[in-house]
Design an enzyme around this catalytic site. Structure first.
Site, mmCIF file in Angstrom:
data_model
loop_
_atom_site.group_PDB
_atom_site.id
_atom_site.type_symbol
_atom_site.label_atom_id
_atom_site.label_comp_id
_atom_site.label_asym_id
_atom_site.label_seq_id
_atom_site.Cartn_x
_atom_site.Cartn_y
_atom_site.Cartn_z
ATOM 1 N N CYS A 25 0.855 -1.193 0.000
ATOM 2 C CA CYS A 25 0.000 0.000 0.000
ATOM 3 C C CYS A 25 0.892 1.244 0.000
ATOM 4 O O CYS A 25 1.870 1.310 0.748
ATOM 5 C CB CYS A 25 -0.917 0.005 1.216
ATOM 6 S SG CYS A 25 -1.986 -1.442 1.274
ATOM 7 N N ARG A 140 -4.134 1.056 -2.335
ATOM 8 C CA ARG A 140 -3.914 -0.275 -1.750
ATOM 9 C C ARG A 140 -3.696 -1.300 -2.860
ATOM 10 O O ARG A 140 -4.630 -1.907 -3.362
ATOM 11 C CB ARG A 140 -5.083 -0.656 -0.848
ATOM 12 C CG ARG A 140 -5.144 0.203 0.413
ATOM 13 C CD ARG A 140 -5.934 -0.452 1.511
ATOM 14 N NE ARG A 140 -5.939 0.339 2.730
ATOM 15 C CZ ARG A 140 -5.055 0.193 3.728
ATOM 16 N NH1 ARG A 140 -4.102 -0.712 3.650
ATOM 17 N NH2 ARG A 140 -5.140 0.942 4.794
ATOM 18 N N CYS A 269 -6.583 7.143 22.479
ATOM 19 C CA CYS A 269 -5.464 7.876 23.074
ATOM 20 C C CYS A 269 -5.323 9.274 22.474
ATOM 21 O O CYS A 269 -4.964 10.220 23.170
ATOM 22 C CB CYS A 269 -4.168 7.090 22.899
ATOM 23 S SG CYS A 269 -3.801 6.665 21.182
ATOM 24 N N CYS A 275 -1.107 10.326 27.129
ATOM 25 C CA CYS A 275 -1.114 9.008 26.474
ATOM 26 C C CYS A 275 0.019 8.167 27.044
ATOM 27 O O CYS A 275 0.362 8.294 28.217
ATOM 28 C CB CYS A 275 -1.054 9.157 24.966
ATOM 29 S SG CYS A 275 0.498 9.873 24.356
ATOM 30 N N CYS A 290 5.179 3.786 21.340
ATOM 31 C CA CYS A 290 3.871 3.833 20.663
ATOM 32 C C CYS A 290 4.057 3.243 19.272
ATOM 33 O O CYS A 290 5.141 3.314 18.689
ATOM 34 C CB CYS A 290 3.387 5.282 20.569
ATOM 35 S SG CYS A 290 2.051 5.549 19.397
ATOM 36 N N ASP A 291 2.969 2.708 18.741
ATOM 37 C CA ASP A 291 2.988 2.151 17.393
ATOM 38 C C ASP A 291 3.397 3.194 16.349
ATOM 39 O O ASP A 291 3.938 2.866 15.305
ATOM 40 C CB ASP A 291 1.573 1.631 17.103
ATOM 41 C CG ASP A 291 1.504 0.849 15.818
ATOM 42 O OD1 ASP A 291 2.505 0.184 15.506
ATOM 43 O OD2 ASP A 291 0.464 0.899 15.143
ATOM 44 N N CYS A 332 -3.654 25.695 21.729
ATOM 45 C CA CYS A 332 -4.519 24.585 22.172
ATOM 46 C C CYS A 332 -5.082 24.867 23.554
ATOM 47 O O CYS A 332 -6.256 24.608 23.820
ATOM 48 C CB CYS A 332 -3.750 23.267 22.218
ATOM 49 S SG CYS A 332 -3.406 22.561 20.596
ATOM 50 N N CYS A 345 -2.897 13.839 18.314
ATOM 51 C CA CYS A 345 -1.680 13.034 18.541
ATOM 52 C C CYS A 345 -0.398 13.862 18.347
ATOM 53 O O CYS A 345 -0.277 14.600 17.361
ATOM 54 C CB CYS A 345 -1.679 11.869 17.562
ATOM 55 S SG CYS A 345 -0.192 10.877 17.701
HETATM 56 S S1 SF4 Z 1 1.673 9.317 20.403
HETATM 57 FE FE1 SF4 Z 1 -0.367 9.495 19.481
HETATM 58 S S2 SF4 Z 1 -0.959 7.400 18.842
HETATM 59 FE FE2 SF4 Z 1 0.782 7.262 20.269
HETATM 60 S S3 SF4 Z 1 -0.153 6.912 22.250
HETATM 61 FE FE3 SF4 Z 1 0.198 9.144 22.055
HETATM 62 S S4 SF4 Z 1 -1.719 9.956 21.199
HETATM 63 FE FE4 SF4 Z 1 -1.762 7.733 20.908
HETATM 64 S S1 SF4 Z 2 -5.322 20.964 17.777
HETATM 65 FE FE1 SF4 Z 2 -7.319 20.628 18.742
HETATM 66 S S2 SF4 Z 2 -7.136 21.494 20.818
HETATM 67 FE FE2 SF4 Z 2 -5.462 22.321 19.587
HETATM 68 S S3 SF4 Z 2 -6.270 24.282 18.823
HETATM 69 FE FE3 SF4 Z 2 -6.631 22.717 17.253
HETATM 70 S S4 SF4 Z 2 -8.704 21.988 17.644
HETATM 71 FE FE4 SF4 Z 2 -8.034 23.067 19.483
#
Ligand code: SF4
Ligand code: SF4
Length: 439
Positions: A25, A140, A269, A275, A290-291, A332, A345
């Site tokens: 893919c 894919r 997460c 996380c 983390c993956d 944020c 993430c």
């Molecule tokens: S890095 Fe991203 S995918 Fe990995 S555990 Fe944190 S939030 Fe989840």
């Molecule tokens: S990433 Fe999410 S929490 Fe951060 S400013 Fe954008 S919408 Fe808001």
């Protein structure tokens, strides 16, 4: 082994075949990981398997242990590998303990023998499918560049015939993101999928080259665009909230409901404040944070040398998880939908905010639009659920609101389809008797 530092909910994604896969893919981020293990056959041996299962059981305090198999393509290991894994689960099982095995696969190698095994052992199977044929086949393809849609669907239909529990994982890229309703309706009406996950495809690039690790501030031409991602989620949500609440489970929407209900785990997460409780185990026993961070800087150690409990509870891993919150930019922190998004993430936080602060999420524009769009219906769902009523009542409320809006606009003819979505003419439904009827 330092049990008191282990997070209460720990989830390990094991990659028994490493990044090896029978397909190719275009945007697979796993395939690019093969350079971490040059010359390796990418197969978990029995010693690592036994260490993994025994340690996983030892670190679990709860009664249910999830054993998650991922790839690459984990079916490349063959059924016997998983038979041995089940035997080891029985060997190390403590009284009252149960197991949930999950496996994420492209589905192309699933035959009747596989499906019988998966059913007999109550596996939950995740199938990667990007939409109807032309859409799925855009990216894919197999190693010969051939389309894979028919083979994936054959595997999926076999799972259904054998009564195996499954869900569908859609990688949302720049192509299928243009067809949200088509993709969703295909999954709901043609496939019959009860559980759907949407994952944004984002390939970071440096100087035009896709990075194998989380580096680079540009993205490839296949990557979903931020606004597109928001529009995709909004279009699917608008369909779901009117027709499918309580029937179809879309992971992103389920997580949103939880966040609108109040603080706690969203079940994803990416939408939690911190996380670090979803780690990745490579075929040779290397454990990563983390993956999505299977890369040298996030290697915690090898479970053959150090117990998984110590690695998962290490300062390095706890810092990794807390950094999700501690590195949130002011943009944020001041955001009105932060309670639902939490900056998503960290792997996608590679842009600068409008005031120049680093760490802004690439998908921010899309998430802001999406979470603001669903605010009202989510508040209503939360209200309904707090009263102990089923969430699907929202569909009646939405139908009523849609009718009111159209009637107020004066733009509905008696023979037009009723805006509540019943499929009836307006005069035979909410416009019956010359006056507007509400549910
Ligand atoms: S890095 Fe991203 S995918 Fe990995 S555990 Fe944190 S939030 Fe989840
Ligand atoms: S990433 Fe999410 S929490 Fe951060 S400013 Fe954008 S919408 Fe808001």
């Amino acid at each position: 082994m330092g049990q008191n530092t282990i997070p209460p909910r720990i989830h390990i994604l094991a990659k028994p075949a490493g990044s090896a896969c029978n397909l190719n893919c275009a945007y697979c981020f796993y395939a690019k990981k093969d350079r971490l293990y040059p010359g390796s056959r990418m197969r978990m041996n029995d010693e690592v398997l036994e260490q993994y299962i025994s340690q996983l059981i030892a670190l679990h305090r709860s009664g249910t242990v999830t054993v998650a198999w991922q790839g690459g393509e984990p079916t490349l290991m063959g059924i016997d590998f998983y038979r041995r894994a089940i035997a080891l689960q029985e060997k190390y099982c403590r009284p009252g303990m149960t197991f949930e095995n999950t496996i994420q696969t492209n589905g192309t190698l699933l035959d009747d023998t596989w499906c019988e095994f998966l059913r007999a052992n109550d596996f939950l199977v995740g199938i990667s499918l990007d939409g109807p044929r032309e859409i799925h086949d855009t990216y894919r393809k197999d190693k010969k560049g051939q389309p894979t849609f028919d083979r994936v669907m054959r595997g999926l239909r076999r799972l259904q015939q054998h009564g195996v529990e499954y869900n569908v994982l859609v990688t949302v890229n720049r192509t299928n993101a243009q067809h949200p309703r088509e993709v969703y309706r295909f999954l709901r009406d043609f496939v019959g999928a009860p559980w759907i996950q949407f994952i944004p495809a984002i390939e970071r690039t440096s100087n035009g080259v896709v990075s194998p690790f989380q580096q680079g501030a540009q993205v490839s031409a296949r990557s979903v665009e931020p606004v597109q991602w928001g529009q995709f989620l909004i279009a699917v949500f608008d369909e779901w909230v009117r027709h499918d609440v309580g029937k179809i489970f879309v992971q992103t929407f389920e997580a949103a409901v939880r966040n609108w209900l109040g603080p706690g785990s969203s079940g994803m997460c990416v939408f939690d404040p911190v996380c670090g409780q979803g780690l990745a185990l490579e075929h040779n026993g290397d454990l990563y944070a983390c993956d999505h961070f299977v890369e040298p800087g996030h290697l915690l150690g090898n479970i053959q040398q150090q117990h998984m409990a110590e690695l998962a509870g290490s300062k390095k891993q706890i810092k990794f998880g807390r950094d999700k919150l501690d590195t949130l930019p002011a943009f944020c922190l001041e955001c009105d939908v932060r309670f639902a998004c939490h900056g998503e993430c960290p792997r996608n936080r590679f842009l600068k905010s409008p005031d120049g602060e680093p760490g802004c999420n690439y998908l921010c524009q899309g998430y802001k639009a999406f979470f603001q769009h669903i605010d009202k219906p989510m508040q209503m769902i939360a209200q309904v659920m707090r009263r102990g009523l089923p969430a699907d009542q929202i569909m009646q409320i939405m139908a009523q609101a849609d009718v009111e809006q159209v009637v107020a606009s004066g733009k509905i003819g008696r023979n037009a389809p009723c805006p509540c979505g019943s499929g009836l003419k307006f005069k035979k439904c909410h416009g019956r008797g010359g006056s507007v009827r509400y549910n």
